[in-house]
Design a protein around this motif. Sequence first.
Motif, PDB file in Angstrom:
ATOM      1  N   ASP A  50       0.810  -1.202   0.000  1.00 22.31           N
ATOM      2  CA  ASP A  50       0.000   0.000   0.000  1.00 22.31           C
ATOM      3  C   ASP A  50       0.850   1.261   0.000  1.00 22.31           C
ATOM      4  O   ASP A  50       0.449   2.278  -0.541  1.00 22.31           O
ATOM      5  CB  ASP A  50      -0.876   0.035   1.251  1.00 22.31           C
TER       6      ASP A  50
ATOM      7  N   ALA B 142       4.108   3.773  -0.401  1.00 21.74           N
ATOM      8  CA  ALA B 142       5.236   4.068  -1.271  1.00 21.74           C
ATOM      9  C   ALA B 142       6.529   3.969  -0.478  1.00 21.74           C
ATOM     10  O   ALA B 142       6.653   4.559   0.574  1.00 21.74           O
ATOM     11  CB  ALA B 142       5.089   5.478  -1.802  1.00 21.74           C
TER      12      ALA B 142
ATOM     13  N   LEU C   4       8.184   6.298  -4.745  1.00 22.23           N
ATOM     14  CA  LEU C   4       7.573   7.574  -4.389  1.00 22.23           C
ATOM     15  C   LEU C   4       7.405   8.482  -5.612  1.00 22.23           C
ATOM     16  O   LEU C   4       6.376   9.132  -5.783  1.00 22.23           O
ATOM     17  CB  LEU C   4       8.440   8.267  -3.325  1.00 22.23           C
TER      18      LEU C   4
ATOM     19  N   THR D 261       4.472   7.296  -7.577  1.00 20.64           N
ATOM     20  CA  THR D 261       3.236   7.634  -6.867  1.00 20.64           C
ATOM     21  C   THR D 261       2.899   9.107  -7.040  1.00 20.64           C
ATOM     22  O   THR D 261       1.758   9.478  -7.318  1.00 20.64           O
ATOM     23  CB  THR D 261       3.391   7.318  -5.368  1.00 20.64           C
ATOM     24  N   ASN D 262       3.902   9.945  -6.895  1.00 23.29           N
ATOM     25  CA  ASN D 262       3.651  11.384  -6.978  1.00 23.29           C
ATOM     26  C   ASN D 262       3.312  11.833  -8.395  1.00 23.29           C
ATOM     27  O   ASN D 262       2.489  12.727  -8.577  1.00 23.29           O
ATOM     28  CB  ASN D 262       4.851  12.163  -6.427  1.00 23.29           C
TER      29      ASN D 262
ATOM     30  N   LEU E 102      -0.246  11.008  -8.735  1.00 23.62           N
ATOM     31  CA  LEU E 102      -1.064  11.979  -8.000  1.00 23.62           C
ATOM     32  C   LEU E 102      -1.289  13.246  -8.808  1.00 23.62           C
ATOM     33  O   LEU E 102      -2.386  13.807  -8.820  1.00 23.62           O
ATOM     34  CB  LEU E 102      -0.369  12.354  -6.693  1.00 23.62           C
TER      35      LEU E 102
ATOM     36  N   ARG F  96      -3.818  12.463 -11.531  1.00 22.35           N
ATOM     37  CA  ARG F  96      -5.182  12.344 -10.996  1.00 22.35           C
ATOM     38  C   ARG F  96      -5.730  13.704 -10.564  1.00 22.35           C
ATOM     39  O   ARG F  96      -6.903  14.001 -10.739  1.00 22.35           O
ATOM     40  CB  ARG F  96      -5.207  11.382  -9.795  1.00 22.35           C
ATOM     41  N   HIS F  97      -4.855  14.512 -10.000  1.00 21.03           N
ATOM     42  CA  HIS F  97      -5.289  15.841  -9.555  1.00 21.03           C
ATOM     43  C   HIS F  97      -5.740  16.685 -10.753  1.00 21.03           C
ATOM     44  O   HIS F  97      -6.763  17.373 -10.687  1.00 21.03           O
ATOM     45  CB  HIS F  97      -4.149  16.527  -8.801  1.00 21.03           C
TER      46      HIS F  97
ATOM     47  N   HIS G  90     -12.265   4.339 -18.629  1.00 21.61           N
ATOM     48  CA  HIS G  90     -11.547   4.978 -17.508  1.00 21.61           C
ATOM     49  C   HIS G  90     -10.736   3.932 -16.740  1.00 21.61           C
ATOM     50  O   HIS G  90      -9.567   4.160 -16.413  1.00 21.61           O
ATOM     51  CB  HIS G  90     -12.534   5.655 -16.552  1.00 21.61           C
ATOM     52  N   ALA G  91     -11.365   2.809 -16.427  1.00 21.44           N
ATOM     53  CA  ALA G  91     -10.679   1.763 -15.650  1.00 21.44           C
ATOM     54  C   ALA G  91      -9.453   1.250 -16.410  1.00 21.44           C
ATOM     55  O   ALA G  91      -8.409   0.975 -15.815  1.00 21.44           O
ATOM     56  CB  ALA G  91     -11.643   0.615 -15.350  1.00 21.44           C
TER      57      ALA G  91
ATOM     58  N   ASP H 164      -6.322   3.143 -15.917  1.00 20.89           N
ATOM     59  CA  ASP H 164      -5.776   3.201 -14.563  1.00 20.89           C
ATOM     60  C   ASP H 164      -4.299   2.861 -14.493  1.00 20.89           C
ATOM     61  O   ASP H 164      -3.568   3.398 -13.652  1.00 20.89           O
ATOM     62  CB  ASP H 164      -6.549   2.253 -13.658  1.00 20.89           C
TER      63      ASP H 164
ATOM     64  N   ASP I 144      -1.599   4.830 -12.275  1.00 16.44           N
ATOM     65  CA  ASP I 144      -0.871   4.114 -11.220  1.00 16.44           C
ATOM     66  C   ASP I 144       0.633   4.210 -11.397  1.00 16.44           C
ATOM     67  O   ASP I 144       1.378   4.210 -10.423  1.00 16.44           O
ATOM     68  CB  ASP I 144      -1.268   2.626 -11.215  1.00 16.44           C
TER      69      ASP I 144
END
Lengths: 422, 422
Positions: A16, A18, A23, A26-27, A30, A33-34, A401-402, A405, A409
């Motif tokens: 789960d 990072a 990291l 992940t960022n 983010l 997604r933002h 959309h899925a 992903d 990710d």
Amino acid sequence: MTENGISVIALPRSGDIANRASLRRTNMGLILRHLRGHGARSRTQLSLELGLPKATVSNLVNELVERRLVREGDLERDGAIGRPRQAVHLDGATICGLGVEISVDYARTIALNLRGDLLLDRRITITPGQDSGAVLDAVAGLIHDALTGLRADGLDVTGVTVATPGEVDRASGTVLFAANMGWTHLPVIAGLLRRLPQPTPPITLANDTKLGAIAEYMLAAPHGIHDLIYLTGDVGVGAGIIADGKPLLGAAGIAGEVGHMPLDLAGYPCACGRSGCWETMIGLNALMRHAADPDDPVCDPTRDLEDRIADIRARADAGDERTLAALDRIAHGLGLGIGLLIDVLNPRAVIVGGYFALLSDYLLTTTRRIVNERVMAPRAGGCEVLTSTLGFTSAARGGAHAALDAVFDDPGSFTAPLRGSR
Amino acid sequence: MTENGISVIALPRSGDIANRASLRRTNMGLILRHLRGHGARSRTQLSLELGLPKATVSNLVNELVERRLVREGDLERDGAIGRPRQAVHLDGATICGLGVEISVDYARTIALNLRGDLLLDRRITITPGQDSGAVLDAVAGLIHDALTGLRADGLDVTGVTVATPGEVDRASGTVLFAANMGWTHLPVIAGLLRRLPQPTPPITLANDTKLGAIAEYMLAAPHGIHDLIYLTGDVGVGAGIIADGKPLLGAAGIAGEVGHMPLDLAGYPCACGRSGCWETMIGLNALMRHAADPDDPVCDPTRDLEDRIADIRARADAGDERTLAALDRIAHGLGLGIGLLIDVLNPRAVIVGGYFALLSDYLLTTTRRIVNERVMAPRAGGCEVLTSTLGFTSAARGGAHAALDAVFDDPGSFTAPLRGSR
């Protein structure tokens, strides 16, 4: 993290978190997604809103620009003075996900690129009651055409998500049970892979209503709506639930089975063998039973659903009393069950799709009144009952959309092709 | 992250993500939560299960040991040969959270230390119908005694969480509406702070049933249960929902309002002004209405709930037919509503508390049968209906857990005092 006085006490699952090595990935995800959820942002805004140092944001945005997953362009001016700030926009125009819906009487493919542009929307008719092999033949053909066309246009298809009704097992790509398709333990993904020339992008399976909820959430999130219920209805009634920005799936992935809530104990027998299920109050058959005699053409299940609903609408428009009374009964039943779901889940919005959306102008005034009467919290706890604007595209859109992903990710594994690079 | 074929598409909120500066803190919290949820673990296991490099884990564990939040000790041998591996255990014996429940006729404080040991459990009687000032006087006294005692024992109290019935607003520490307390817009936290000598640890407010669900989840999580519904019942009926390891709160924090689900349209009038609410079928008043005449002592609302339930139990034990028939009706109604909630939420467990727990040996056989008949998925979708073992302590226990959240969120800000250091 603490919300509303209740601690968020999720136990960590493996992977789960990072570590330093992941990291950066992940960022970057983010940031993507933002941008999807909130629209174009300056680097400064991204830094503030994500709590990341500005130098880190700049560094990550640079990589995302190189990968053509974002682009830089002008943002509107802040007032009249000063130069427009450079803004980061979601891009990825040449990288896309493919969603495929298999329904009783049609199959549909929709492709969306990373920034959400519709690249392809194609629908074919399926003859209800065909054997599953023939259905998979037709669907595989549709997917093949879509992949061929998208690739010929120089697009990278990152994944394919197939939406079907019923209970699905993702891990094995199997439809466990889909009553209206007549499918039991059908290995849909294996069947499609056997029919498609390899290699294909990764193909996964998911429930149509759950994917529909994701498509609705993509439209709702920019308005600050992070808790919603998407309700579909034709003969059956189902729900996809988004809670705090995530699909609520349940322990076995089968949450949202709302059609058989026992809301009328003295009521009509249900196809499930019980009686008084919500479906018997608001499903398509309930509307037809109230609105027409059994030999009326609107009751003919072999006719196209939209044609039958158009007939109902024409009668309502003409002021036919039986039709209007039938719609009123449906609206009441809809309000009763939606009110219950609001009490249990406290969403910001309930979005009605399926045939409810086609007749929402006749239904929702009464439905909203019943909801306001039934929900314990004042003003339905802040919940609005809305009509889906996606029509019969929501499941395939959610699938697209899925399928994207993978990019959100791990953006570091994807680079959008240059136009004309293939 | 993808689960069951549905993409987890949460949009990031500000501050959700660890930047490098907060990563150490986040990972220390992860280790603590992992130990709480899964029990003692070797450093190697922590590294594997959390996906963190072994050197990172060792470094973080060293700091946690220095802070006395974990300790190292022997783990059981892996088979007969080889030396026992050193294991990391949750510690923090001298750092604790205080939970406070305010109920109609009692208030209770429970303190738990970081490793979950019960340090204090004290209950006082409250005269129902007192004005809120007198109730807050009594509760402030109870909190003061608890803080004084815990501090005298050299304990660091990290926070106080107050549980009340009804709708609460965390931000302002206000009970918005609690019918059975007779409270409307009562600023509970401000009222307590005014009565307590300063400084106090941070005091927050939350709904009792939501906190009860957290207490149940702490017991269930080590058994792999991450989706559950905790159901309480006396005169009212409420639910706390845990979905995928997190409390499901809803958009306005008021999810779980299950008492007024309309399950019997032709049914009994409810105190809420509607009729046929689930509460009218399974609430304490329904049991009393079915089991006894209005002038029967078991129907006397001024008597202690547990005494009244004990009378009911004695009659059932003696084979009294009216009592047994009444319990059977309650069990049916319970099964109907629990089945509905399982269809909607697909939990792994429904845990009944309140008076249902006191009579569960008379209720749950029938309730489970109805649940299995009503839930659409075979074997209730894998859901078990269980009896709470926490009795009337669950809300205060949940409060103590919630009050410890600050430590799990940011272990680097806490060091457990040495015994006898004060």
